[in-house]
Design a protein around this motif. Structure first.
Motif, PDB file in Angstrom:
ATOM      1  N   GLN A  78     -21.783  33.496 -10.343  1.00 21.44           N
ATOM      2  CA  GLN A  78     -22.223  33.848  -9.116  1.00 21.44           C
ATOM      3  C   GLN A  78     -21.704  35.121  -8.691  1.00 21.44           C
ATOM      4  O   GLN A  78     -22.231  36.132  -8.036  1.00 21.44           O
ATOM      5  N   ARG A  79     -20.310  35.486  -8.735  1.00 18.93           N
ATOM      6  CA  ARG A  79     -19.748  36.422  -8.397  1.00 18.93           C
ATOM      7  C   ARG A  79     -19.705  37.681  -9.235  1.00 18.93           C
ATOM      8  O   ARG A  79     -19.126  38.764  -8.795  1.00 18.93           O
TER       9      ARG A  79
ATOM     10  N   THR B  35     -20.670  27.540 -11.971  1.00 15.82           N
ATOM     11  CA  THR B  35     -21.769  28.269 -11.055  1.00 15.82           C
ATOM     12  C   THR B  35     -20.854  29.622 -10.394  1.00 15.82           C
ATOM     13  O   THR B  35     -21.465  30.661 -10.387  1.00 15.82           O
ATOM     14  N   LYS B  36     -19.576  29.289  -9.774  1.00 16.24           N
ATOM     15  CA  LYS B  36     -19.157  30.491  -9.084  1.00 16.24           C
ATOM     16  C   LYS B  36     -18.668  31.459 -10.248  1.00 16.24           C
ATOM     17  O   LYS B  36     -18.569  32.670  -9.596  1.00 16.24           O
TER      18      LYS B  36
ATOM     19  N   TRP C  15     -25.849  25.099  -4.432  1.00 17.42           N
ATOM     20  CA  TRP C  15     -25.045  26.215  -4.690  1.00 17.42           C
ATOM     21  C   TRP C  15     -25.920  27.424  -4.737  1.00 17.42           C
ATOM     22  O   TRP C  15     -25.195  28.660  -4.963  1.00 17.42           O
TER      23      TRP C  15
ATOM     24  N   ASP D 240     -17.236  25.234 -10.328  1.00 23.66           N
ATOM     25  CA  ASP D 240     -16.384  26.574 -10.570  1.00 23.66           C
ATOM     26  C   ASP D 240     -17.415  27.382 -11.522  1.00 23.66           C
ATOM     27  O   ASP D 240     -17.427  28.468 -11.849  1.00 23.66           O
TER      28      ASP D 240
END
Length: 357
Positions: free
Chosen positions: A84-85, A80-81, A105, A78
Motif C-alpha cells: 500500500q505504501r 497489505t500495508k 483496508w 501488514d
C-alpha cells in the motif's frame, strides 16, 4: 614423419574444438524471464507463507516468462500495508489478505481484488459447562474472544452478543488464540472462541486447540442446531457500524453433527473468516492470468497439500469459492485477470452459501 603426425594431431584437436564449440552454440539459450511477481506472505511460520512458497515455486518451474519470489511480513494486515505504501510494489505484489480485511483496508490509491482461496480462520464458541447451550445461557458469564483489533472479526462476535441481548451483562476477555484456550482451561472464562480446522466444503475437525481443551473433559458447543438463525446473525453483524464502508458477507460455515465429537449432536454454525491471495488493480491482468493458470491447474492436481496440511483443502472447487452470497458479488471482488482465465476456461465462481443447503 613426426612433423606430419603433429600436424595431424593439431588439426584433429582443432576440429574437435570446433565441433564442441558448435554444439554449445547450437544449444538454444534459455529465455530470460521478462516479468516478476512478489508474494507478501505473512509470517514465516504461517500456513499462508508455506503455501505462497509452493505457488511461487510452481510459477518459477512452469512459466516461460514470469518469475516469482516470496517475502515475509509481520502478519496478514501488514502484507497489505507493505504494498500500500509503495507505488512500485502495488504494480507487482500479490498479498495475503482476508475478509473483512480486504474490504476495510482499501484506500483510493490501493484496492485489492481476490485471485484465489487459501483457507479459513475458523472458530467455534465452546464451553466446559453443560448448562450453557444458547446465547441466553451466556448471560452474566465471562467470554474469551480474540484480540479486539479494529475492524476484526472479533466485532462480529461482539455484535452477535448484542443481537442476543446479553452484551451488557457479559465480561469479555480478549487475547490471542492461546490466551482463549488458557482462559477456558483455567476456568477464567465460562465460554470462548476456539480455533478449529475446516476444509471446504464440509470437513470439520477439532484441531490442536480444541483437542487440548477436550483433555479437560467434555466440551460443549453453543447454539447447536440453530444454523440459519446464526448465519442470519453473522450477516447482520457484518452490516454494523464497525464495518461501515465495506460489504462484509456472512462469514459462516456449517459443521455437520459429530464433527467435533459426541457432544456435538447437531450441525453447528462456525465463524470462518477466509484467507486468500489478492492483488491490487495496478497489477496487470496478464500477470494475474498466468498466476491463476498455474494455481488452478495445481489445485486440480491436489498439489498444495505437499506444502502444508491446509493445502489439502485447496481443491479446484475451493480455489474459486467466496463468501459473497451471489456470483455477481463474487465477480465484483475478483481481479479482472483471474476472471479472464475463469471465463475463457468455463470455470464457474462459487459462493459458500451453496454449502448451507
Amino acid at each position: 614423419m613426426f612433423a606430419l603426425n603433429l600436424r595431424h594431431v593439431v588439426a584433429a584437436a582443432a576440429a574437435a574444438a570446433f565441433m564442441v564449440s558448435g554444439a554449445v552454440c547450437a544449444e538454444p539459450a534459455l529465455a530470460a524471464k521478462t516479468e516478476k511477481i512478489v508474494f507478501a506472505a505473512g509470517r514465516p511460520d504461517d500456513a499462508w507463507f508455506a503455501l505462497s512458497h509452493g505457488l511461487a515455486s510452481m510459477i518459477n518451474e512452469r512459466s516461460e516468462w514470469l518469475e516469482a519470489e516470496v517475502v515475509a511480513t509481520a502478519g496478514i494486515g501488514d502484507a497489505t500495508k507493505l504494498a500500500q505504501r509503495d507505488p512500485e510494489k502495488r504494480k507487482n505484489h500479490i498479498v495475503i489478505t482476508m475478509t473483512p480485511g480486504m474490504e476495510l483496508w482499501a484506500t483510493p490509491e490501493y484496492t485489492t481484488k481476490k485471485i484465489g482461496s487459501m483457507g479459513m480462520l475458523a472458530s467455534a464458541l465452546v464451553t466446559l459447562d453443560p448448562n450453557i447451550k444458547t446465547w441466553a445461557d451466556l448471560k452474566g458469564k465471562t467470554i474469551a474472544l480474540p484480540r479486539k483489533v479494529k475492524q476484526s472479526y472479533t466485532y462480529l462476535y461482539i455484535d452477535m452478543l448484542q443481537q442476543a441481548g446479553i452484551l451488557d451483562t457479559v465480561k469479555l476477555r480478549h487475547g490471542g488464540t492461546s490466551a482463549c484456550l488458557t482462559a477456558l482451561q483455567d476456568g477464567a472464562a465460562d465460554a470462548g472462541a476456539i480455533t478449529i480446522d475446516f476444509l471446504f466444503p464440509d470437513k470439520a475437525t477439532p484441531g490442536s486447540f480444541l483437542e487440548q481443551l477436550q483433555t479437560r473433559g467434555p466440551v460443549y458447543f453453543i447454539e447447536q442446531g440453530n444454523t440459519q438463525k446464526n448465519i442470519d446473525m453473522m450477516a447482520l453483524a457484518g452490516k454494523q457500524k464497525e464495518f461501515e464502508g465495506a460489504e462484509v458477507p456472512p462469514l459462516a460455515m456449517v459443521a455437520p453433527a459429530g464433527s467435533f465429537g459426541p457432544t456435538q449432536t447437531e450441525p453447528l454454525t462456525i465463524m470462518t473468516p477466509p484467507v486468500f491471495w489478492a492483488a491490487g488493480t495496478q497489477v496487470p491482468d496478464k500477470i494475474i492470468y498466468e498466476v491463476v493458470r498455474i494455481m488452478y491447474e495445481a489445485a486440480k492436481n491436489n498439489e498444495f497439500g505437499q506444502y502444508h496440511v491446509r493445502g489439502k483443502g485447496m481443491t479446484a472447487d475451493f480455489i474459486v469459492t467466496s463468501f459473497w452470497p451471489t456470483v455477481e458479488e463474487c465477480r465484483k471482488n475478483w481481479h479482472p485477470g483471474a476472471l479472464k482465465y475463469f471465463d475463457e476456461h468455463g470455470i464457474r465462481l462459487r459462493t459458500v452459501s451453496e454449502s448451507y443447503k
